[in-house]
Design an enzyme around this catalytic site. Structure first.
Site, PDB file in Angstrom:
ATOM      1  CB  CYS A 192      -0.915   0.036   1.225  1.00 17.07           C
ATOM      2  SG  CYS A 192      -2.223  -1.207   1.237  1.00 17.07           S
ATOM      3  CG  ASP A 238      40.094  15.311  11.706  1.00 18.44           C
ATOM      4  OD1 ASP A 238      41.169  15.574  11.145  1.00 18.44           O
ATOM      5  OD2 ASP A 238      39.519  16.098  12.477  1.00 18.44           O
TER       6      ASP A 238
END
Length: 836
Positions: A94, A515
């Site tokens: 649906c 990092d």
């Protein structure tokens, strides 16, 4: 206001960020770049836009945050977003239909429907359509809609419960009556073993089913089928008819058609032909099995949604606010930044704020994943949604409403559930193309049965069996159920995802890039030494703070914080630096009394022609990262700034290596500092890249993607945003720069690196389970559809098999993800070290 010229910028009338397409407040951040005015949702987006340039930013920008993914001409803005609870979504198939209905409405920019929670996320232009217009549009097709209430978790209605009970009782009654009738038919045809099994001839008469009794059984079976079909099955019939009118029939259409046809054929047989070969039991059981299956499916969905619902309920409804010296209960919507609030024992903290008085213990486990309460003292930061388990706190509101971390978590979770994973998109396409094949197979089954000289009613039932057994319901829920469980598990542990596709990327990763500052290290920088030339340290710090005020880099923040604090303590203002400009990854420049001043990397200042003592360029005697300050043509100060390595970083790296993922460190810092951190966490020196500019980080990511395969990136700063968008999977640490958070696909609320390998494990288990579900759904159809076409599957057996298929998918999705492996360091190892 243009920060460079001080002139007011022209209004653009834009409602979405020119980089990431996020909704923005009017004038939130605006810049003139290459003579054209642009609007941004935050200063970070403005910086990244300037780094990339307009052409590249327009190409890459939408990938920084999941945008509308629009095609064609957009309706005029501004745009608003609404979440609707849609009633009438019977199964996974649906959802695409409702999406299509909403997107077909003029004024709707984007619509995404999540079938498990039955909610629709709609981005629309209020100049073209209103919320009421959206609801009316859906109601014309038989779907109800109301705006989502985050705390709405209503139990099933009394009608749902009554339908379930009647379907079970009357369906079982119809089946028992049918068994007696089938036994009588078996005796008539000489199949005595089945009749003897039912009638027990040693006790009962040898002919227990005379014509009158058969008539009575037929009548009772037909009467019991009436409430099952037209009361219990009424929602099925309504939804099936609705889907048929829309040209997109689903399981309700197929089952409803089969049940009604079985009932009509039975009426004709009983009242026109005066025969007893009826199919009232088939009509009853088709509906009863679907009703029972839907009830079990709904319970599993509510259970799977419970963690998300619990997250949505963390928000407080009101707050106790100090008004004119008196504490008063006020609505949370009236609380503003800077208000003084009081929180008592057992209450939830209503906003993100800073404690100014009192002490206590705060449990934020549901929000951040931190397993134990933490102590809150004056100066501590507390988060909205946290539970005060001891003491009383007075706090100053710093973030309210949609700016709180809780609101951001809720928004991220809802967007993740609304976004469709690639596997789900594939399943939707297959389910949509499956229907014509099923209809053709059903017609073929009926024709084959008729060709074998079976009665017309039996030939019709053969076609019904194919329609029912080929229901794509299991296919429609195979992915959303697992996605909901995985997102719930991640949210409980402080891991926020941008979309379902993120889970599919995790198992493919071959490398991960970290990092350094603020990622592998704590980010709590300290000065480890200074070199001065012609200026006192107090004067140097004040000038550094005046320059770094506009930068978001962690190194800049520590210099600004210390310089501003020292200036305040000495009772003087910071120098007035004009025309300040940030050069991401390099530094900041400006003008003081007509003289150029710069602060940043020594290599950058050297390239600008700045002179300094020779020993300064190598940083002899200074630890950590180097930051140089210049005035005019010469350097006046050089600081060494360092921070501690995160205690859990080495644990996370070891866990990643065990998963076969190669860890890299790529940083803008100098080589010596990067190698020291890499050695501390267990990254090989050959996997360290130092002095990398933002663009060079992205280039290194691209190189790793070519040589090793899919690569993830972990960062938290503006200078990481380009690399995060370049990576196959961007991971940002919570409380990092806003553009980094928007660029990342995964956000770690708790900034705990151990959550990264934990998330990868959740991703691998989730994808494995999705594939199991899809494999079962496809395998089920591959086996049973040919059997049904050949006439070996009765409609009742088809309905039972269809229900079993859906339930197997639901049960498999609802199983625990099995995170308790032998390597407990994914989340728990290291608590002893942390506590020591």
């Amino acid at each position: 206001m243009d920060p460079a010229t001080g002139h007011r910028l022209p209004a653009t009338g834009k409602t979405h960020c020119d980089l990431c397409l996020s909704p923005i407040a009017e004038g939130r951040a605006r810049s003139v770049i290459r003579g054209e005015a642009y609007d941004f949702c935050c200063p970070g987006c403005a910086q990244v836009f300037e780094i990339l340039g307009p052409e590249e930013a327009k190409r890459q920008g939408p990938s920084f945050k999941q945008g509308p993914n629009l095609e064609g001409e957009l309706p005029p803005g501004p745009y608003l977003e609404v979440w609707l609870k849609v009633s009438g979504i019977a199964c996974g198939s649906c959802a695409p239909l409702v999406e299509g209905l909403l997107q077909g409405r003029d004024g709707v920019v984007k619509a995404v429907v999540e079938p498990v929670s039955e909610t629709a996320q709609v981005l629309y232009a209020p100049s073209r359509v209103s919320k009421d217009g959206l609801r009316d549009h859906l109601s014309r097709y038989g779907y109800g809609a109301k705006e989502v209430d985050q705390t709405d978790d209503a139990p099933p209605s009394i009608h749902d419960a009554l339908r379930l009970v009647l379907a079970f009782v009357l369906g079982a009654n119809a089946m028992m009556n049918a068994m007696v009738m089938y036994a009588a038919f078996a005796r008539d045809n000489g199949t005595s073993w089945f009749a003897d099994l039912i009638f027990a001839p040693a006790i009962f008469d040898s002919n227990p089913m005379p014509g009158a009794v058969r008539n009575a059984f037929t009548l009772v079976t037909g009467l019991s089928a009436l409430p099952v079909l037209f009361y219990c099955g009424w929602p099925i019939l309504v939804n099936g008819w609705r889907r048929l009118r829309l040209g997109a029939p689903n399981v309700d259409t197929l089952v409803g058609f089969g049940a009604v046809m079985a009932f009509v054929v039975s009426l004709y047989t009983a009242f026109v032909l005066h025969a007893h070969h009826v199919y009232f039991d088939t009509a009853s059981m088709l509906v009863a099995l679907l009703v029972i299956g839907r009830s079990l499916e709904g319970g599993a969905k509510r259970k799977a949604s419970r963690a998300i619902t619990g997250l949505l309920r963390l928000g407080a409804k009101g707050a106790e606010k100090l008004v004119d010296g008196v504490w008063r209960e006020v609505d949370l919507a009236t609380v503003q930044t800077g208000d003084r609030l009081r929180v008592k024992l057992g209450e939830r903290i209503p906003v993100d704020g800073r404690v100014v008085e009192g002490s206590g213990w705060v449990d934020a486990s549901t929000l951040t994943g931190e397993p134990r309460p933490v102590e809150a003292l004056p100066g501590s930061t507390v988060l909205a949604g946290s539970l005060l388990t001891r003491g009383t706190l007075e706090l100053i509101a710093e973030k309210v409403g949609g700016d709180t971390l809780l609101s951001q978590v809720v928004a991220r979770v809802r967007q993740t559930l609304a976004a469709k994973a690639p596997l789900q998109q594939l399943a939707d396409k297959i389910a949509a193309g499956f229907l014509p094949i099923v209809l053709a197979a059903a017609l073929l089954a009926s024709l084959l049965s008729f060709a074998h000289h079976h009665p017309a009613a039996q030939a019709l039932m053969a076609g019904v069996a194919v329609l029912v057994v080929a229901c794509p319901c299991a296919l429609g829920i195979a992915t959303p159920m697992v996605l909901l469980a995985a997102v719930s598990e991640c949210a409980k542990r402080g891991i926020l995802l941008r979309g379902g596709e993120v889970l599919e990327r995790a198992p493919t990763l071959k490398a991960i890039v970290f990092d350094k500052t603020g990622t592998l290290t704590t980010g709590q920088l300290e000065r480890h030494g200074v070199r001065l030339d012609g200026m006192t340290e107090s004067q140097a710090l004040a000038l550094a703070a005046a320059l770094e005020e506009i930068s978001t880099h962690p190194l800049a923040e520590v210099l600004y914080r210390e310089g501003a604090a020292q200036a305040r303590s000495e009772g003087r203002a910071l120098p007035e630096v004009e025309d300040r400009a940030v050069h991401p990854g390099l530094g900041v420049e400006g003008f003081l009394d007509g003289e150029r001043v710069c602060i940043g990397r020594p290599s950058w200042l050297k390239a600008q022609g700045i002179s300094a003592p020779e020993a300064w360029w190598s940083g002899d005697g200074l630890d950590g990262s180097l930051v140089m300050l210049s005035r005019g043509p010469r350097a006046v100060a050089l600081w060494g700034l360092g921070d501690a390595v995160r205690t859990e970083a080495a644990i996370a790296i070891r866990a990643l290596k065990r998963q076969g993922i190669q860890a890299w460190l790529v940083s803008g810092d100098r080589q010596e500092a990067c190698l020291a951190v890499a050695a501390a966490v267990g990254i090989e020196p050959s996997c360290v890249v130092a002095s990398a500019m933002p663009g060079e980080k992205a280039d290194k990511l691209a190189e790793l993607q070519r040589t090793l395969g899919p690569t993830a990136m972990v960062g938290d700063g503006v200078n990481d945003a380009v690399a995060l968008s370049q990576s196959d999977l961007g991971i940002a640490l919570g409380s990092g720069a806003s553009v980094a958070l928007e660029s990342a696909a995964v956000v770690l609320v708790h900034r705990d690196l151990r959550r990264i390998p934990l998330f990868f494990k959740i991703g691998r288990l989730s994808v494995k389970r999705i594939r199991q579900n899809l494999g079962w759904a496809f395998g089920y159809n591959a086996v049973l559809v040919p059997l049904a076409v050949a006439g070996f599957v009765h409609p009742i057996l088809a309905a039972a098999a269809m229900m079993a298929s859906s339930l197997s998918v639901i049960l498999n999705s609802g199983r625990k993800l099995g995170l308790e492996g032998k390597h407990r360091d994914l989340e728990h190892e290291g608590h002893e070290q942390l506590a020591a």
